[in-house]
Design a protein around this motif. Sequence first.
Motif, mmCIF file in Angstrom:
data_model
loop_
_atom_site.group_PDB
_atom_site.id
_atom_site.type_symbol
_atom_site.label_atom_id
_atom_site.label_comp_id
_atom_site.label_asym_id
_atom_site.label_seq_id
_atom_site.Cartn_x
_atom_site.Cartn_y
_atom_site.Cartn_z
ATOM 1 N N THR A 198 -2.412 2.069 3.077
ATOM 2 C CA THR A 198 -2.448 0.605 3.193
ATOM 3 C C THR A 198 -1.925 -0.032 1.910
ATOM 4 O O THR A 198 -2.535 0.098 0.845
ATOM 5 C CB THR A 198 -3.880 0.117 3.464
ATOM 6 N N HIS A 199 -0.796 -0.728 2.017
ATOM 7 C CA HIS A 199 -0.154 -1.343 0.849
ATOM 8 C C HIS A 199 -1.011 -2.424 0.215
ATOM 9 O O HIS A 199 -1.064 -2.560 -1.008
ATOM 10 C CB HIS A 199 1.202 -1.924 1.269
ATOM 11 N N SER A 200 -1.717 -3.213 1.040
ATOM 12 C CA SER A 200 -2.396 -4.415 0.534
ATOM 13 C C SER A 200 -3.590 -4.111 -0.363
ATOM 14 O O SER A 200 -4.057 -5.001 -1.075
ATOM 15 C CB SER A 200 -2.858 -5.292 1.706
ATOM 16 N N ILE A 201 -4.108 -2.889 -0.359
ATOM 17 C CA ILE A 201 -5.287 -2.587 -1.174
ATOM 18 C C ILE A 201 -4.951 -2.716 -2.657
ATOM 19 O O ILE A 201 -5.693 -3.331 -3.430
ATOM 20 C CB ILE A 201 -5.823 -1.175 -0.861
ATOM 21 N N PHE A 202 -3.830 -2.117 -3.074
ATOM 22 C CA PHE A 202 -3.425 -2.179 -4.484
ATOM 23 C C PHE A 202 -2.044 -2.814 -4.657
ATOM 24 O O PHE A 202 -1.458 -2.726 -5.733
ATOM 25 C CB PHE A 202 -3.414 -0.774 -5.097
ATOM 26 N N ASP A 203 -1.511 -3.432 -3.575
ATOM 27 C CA ASP A 203 -0.181 -4.044 -3.606
ATOM 28 C C ASP A 203 0.896 -3.048 -4.014
ATOM 29 O O ASP A 203 1.856 -3.385 -4.725
ATOM 30 C CB ASP A 203 -0.158 -5.261 -4.545
ATOM 31 N N ARG A 204 0.705 -1.819 -3.552
ATOM 32 C CA ARG A 204 1.690 -0.779 -3.881
ATOM 33 C C ARG A 204 1.571 0.337 -2.851
ATOM 34 O O ARG A 204 0.462 0.778 -2.533
ATOM 35 C CB ARG A 204 1.427 -0.231 -5.289
ATOM 36 N N ASP A 205 2.701 0.802 -2.334
ATOM 37 C CA ASP A 205 2.689 1.877 -1.345
ATOM 38 C C ASP A 205 2.037 3.131 -1.919
ATOM 39 O O ASP A 205 2.341 3.543 -3.061
ATOM 40 C CB ASP A 205 4.115 2.211 -0.898
ATOM 41 N N GLN A 206 1.136 3.729 -1.129
ATOM 42 C CA GLN A 206 0.523 5.035 -1.412
ATOM 43 C C GLN A 206 -0.464 5.027 -2.587
ATOM 44 O O GLN A 206 -1.051 6.061 -2.899
ATOM 45 C CB GLN A 206 1.607 6.101 -1.647
ATOM 46 N N GLU A 207 -0.653 3.865 -3.218
ATOM 47 C CA GLU A 207 -1.546 3.833 -4.388
ATOM 48 C C GLU A 207 -2.991 4.091 -3.991
ATOM 49 O O GLU A 207 -3.774 4.629 -4.785
ATOM 50 C CB GLU A 207 -1.421 2.492 -5.111
ATOM 51 N N ASP A 208 -3.374 3.716 -2.757
ATOM 52 C CA ASP A 208 -4.746 3.974 -2.323
ATOM 53 C C ASP A 208 -5.043 5.467 -2.303
ATOM 54 O O ASP A 208 -6.095 5.917 -2.771
ATOM 55 C CB ASP A 208 -5.019 3.344 -0.948
ATOM 56 N N TRP A 209 -4.096 6.270 -1.814
ATOM 57 C CA TRP A 209 -4.301 7.718 -1.779
ATOM 58 C C TRP A 209 -4.168 8.344 -3.159
ATOM 59 O O TRP A 209 -4.854 9.333 -3.470
ATOM 60 C CB TRP A 209 -3.329 8.367 -0.795
ATOM 61 N N ARG A 210 -3.311 7.810 -3.997
ATOM 62 C CA ARG A 210 -3.232 8.322 -5.373
ATOM 63 C C ARG A 210 -4.570 8.160 -6.082
ATOM 64 O O ARG A 210 -5.047 9.081 -6.759
ATOM 65 C CB ARG A 210 -2.130 7.596 -6.151
ATOM 66 N N GLN A 211 -5.169 6.967 -5.913
ATOM 67 C CA GLN A 211 -6.470 6.721 -6.542
ATOM 68 C C GLN A 211 -7.540 7.627 -5.944
ATOM 69 O O GLN A 211 -8.421 8.120 -6.645
ATOM 70 C CB GLN A 211 -6.858 5.247 -6.352
ATOM 71 N N TRP A 212 -7.482 7.843 -4.649
ATOM 72 C CA TRP A 212 -8.472 8.688 -3.971
ATOM 73 C C TRP A 212 -8.372 10.127 -4.462
ATOM 74 O O TRP A 212 -9.388 10.775 -4.750
ATOM 75 C CB TRP A 212 -8.258 8.619 -2.469
ATOM 76 N N TYR A 213 -7.156 10.647 -4.564
ATOM 77 C CA TYR A 213 -6.985 12.010 -5.068
ATOM 78 C C TYR A 213 -7.474 12.118 -6.510
ATOM 79 O O TYR A 213 -8.088 13.127 -6.903
ATOM 80 C CB TYR A 213 -5.517 12.424 -4.977
ATOM 81 N N ARG A 214 -7.217 11.078 -7.298
ATOM 82 C CA ARG A 214 -7.686 11.093 -8.692
ATOM 83 C C ARG A 214 -9.203 11.153 -8.740
ATOM 84 O O ARG A 214 -9.788 11.859 -9.561
ATOM 85 C CB ARG A 214 -7.167 9.855 -9.419
ATOM 86 N N ALA A 215 -9.871 10.407 -7.829
ATOM 87 C CA ALA A 215 -11.333 10.439 -7.768
ATOM 88 C C ALA A 215 -11.838 11.815 -7.350
ATOM 89 O O ALA A 215 -12.960 12.210 -7.690
ATOM 90 C CB ALA A 215 -11.843 9.384 -6.798
ATOM 91 N N ASN A 216 -10.998 12.556 -6.607
ATOM 92 C CA ASN A 216 -11.351 13.913 -6.198
ATOM 93 C C ASN A 216 -10.807 14.960 -7.170
ATOM 94 O O ASN A 216 -10.675 16.136 -6.812
ATOM 95 C CB ASN A 216 -10.816 14.181 -4.786
ATOM 96 N N HIS A 217 -10.463 14.504 -8.384
ATOM 97 C CA HIS A 217 -10.012 15.391 -9.466
ATOM 98 C C HIS A 217 -8.776 16.197 -9.065
ATOM 99 O O HIS A 217 -8.683 17.406 -9.295
ATOM 100 C CB HIS A 217 -11.143 16.350 -9.890
ATOM 101 N N SER A 218 -7.838 15.509 -8.441
ATOM 102 C CA SER A 218 -6.605 16.153 -8.015
ATOM 103 C C SER A 218 -5.483 15.131 -8.076
ATOM 104 O O SER A 218 -5.672 13.995 -8.538
ATOM 105 C CB SER A 218 -6.773 16.709 -6.594
ATOM 106 N N THR A 219 -4.302 15.519 -7.643
ATOM 107 C CA THR A 219 -3.160 14.601 -7.606
ATOM 108 C C THR A 219 -2.554 14.618 -6.209
ATOM 109 O O THR A 219 -2.600 15.627 -5.498
ATOM 110 C CB THR A 219 -2.076 15.007 -8.629
#
Length: 306
Positions: A198-219
């Motif tokens: 979802t682009h609108s969460i962080f106003d950037r494509d795929q940033e929601d999943w990038r943040q989620w993976y970071r929270a799960n100690h991964s990339t």
Amino acid sequence: MKLPPMNALPVFEAVARLQSFSRAADERNLSQSAVSHQIRLLENYLGEALFERRGRTTRLTDQGQQFYETVYASLTALERSAEDIKGVPSTTVRLALFSSFAVRWLIPNLTSLHQDHPNLALQLEMTSESPILSDRVGDCFVTLHNDVPGYEYLPIYRETLFAVSSRQYWYELLQRQGCSSDAEPPLSILSKATLLSTHSIFDRDQEDWRQWYRANHSTLPDDIRLQNFSHMLLALEAARHHQGITLTNDYMVQDQRDTDLIRLPFLSYRTGDEFYFAYKSSRRNESAIQQLKQWMLSTCQKTGLR
């Protein structure tokens, strides 16, 4: 005290709100020439053009927009004060809020508002972004911002994102990868899934999943399949139709339509966004606003948001 032509102010407000001289004339029970005359009086007094007229389109100029903000707030305050003195408190309240919060949380819970406050008339003003805090937009707001002076802010929700998919999609994914539904799946299983972003969460494509993976100690893997959506409502609907895994929040999965969705056994994370119920401090004692505020806070508590 030197005031502008007072009879022209309600006419100006109507033209600005309706963006039409003819519709304003109908609303005010005036001829269109009478409306034009009142606007000319006001423009001559101010020495500024208030409207741009392009064919059938009527738009406020920058000066007109600035003046409209003041006129609307003043006329509204006069109306409310007169009703208070007459002993006829308003039972109508306009709530401006995100469309997703309105559709997925507010509307499914409105039955209890009607039961608790049957005389309260709620008008919804839905926006794609955090609404502008202004009397011309609404009387109350659900907003991400708490820095506009003159408003009171009550926190109602801190956003947490977590992964969901349809039950069918998840169990088929587990089966293909030879994983048991009773065991905790490895994070690597998502490399075989389609992730709905979802682009609108962080106003950037795929940033929601990038943040989620970071929270799960991964990339986020470079070769993972991703499908981008502009809005969380769209991504959630795609997940419901077995198209992949999406990230969503608590208020998006509140009603009975979501029994076919399953929350996946991975970590959740906070986005840093906090939602507030807001209203003007000067209007804190208005009955309609107080009723909506108390209902909103108690219902957020009952549904687990607050």
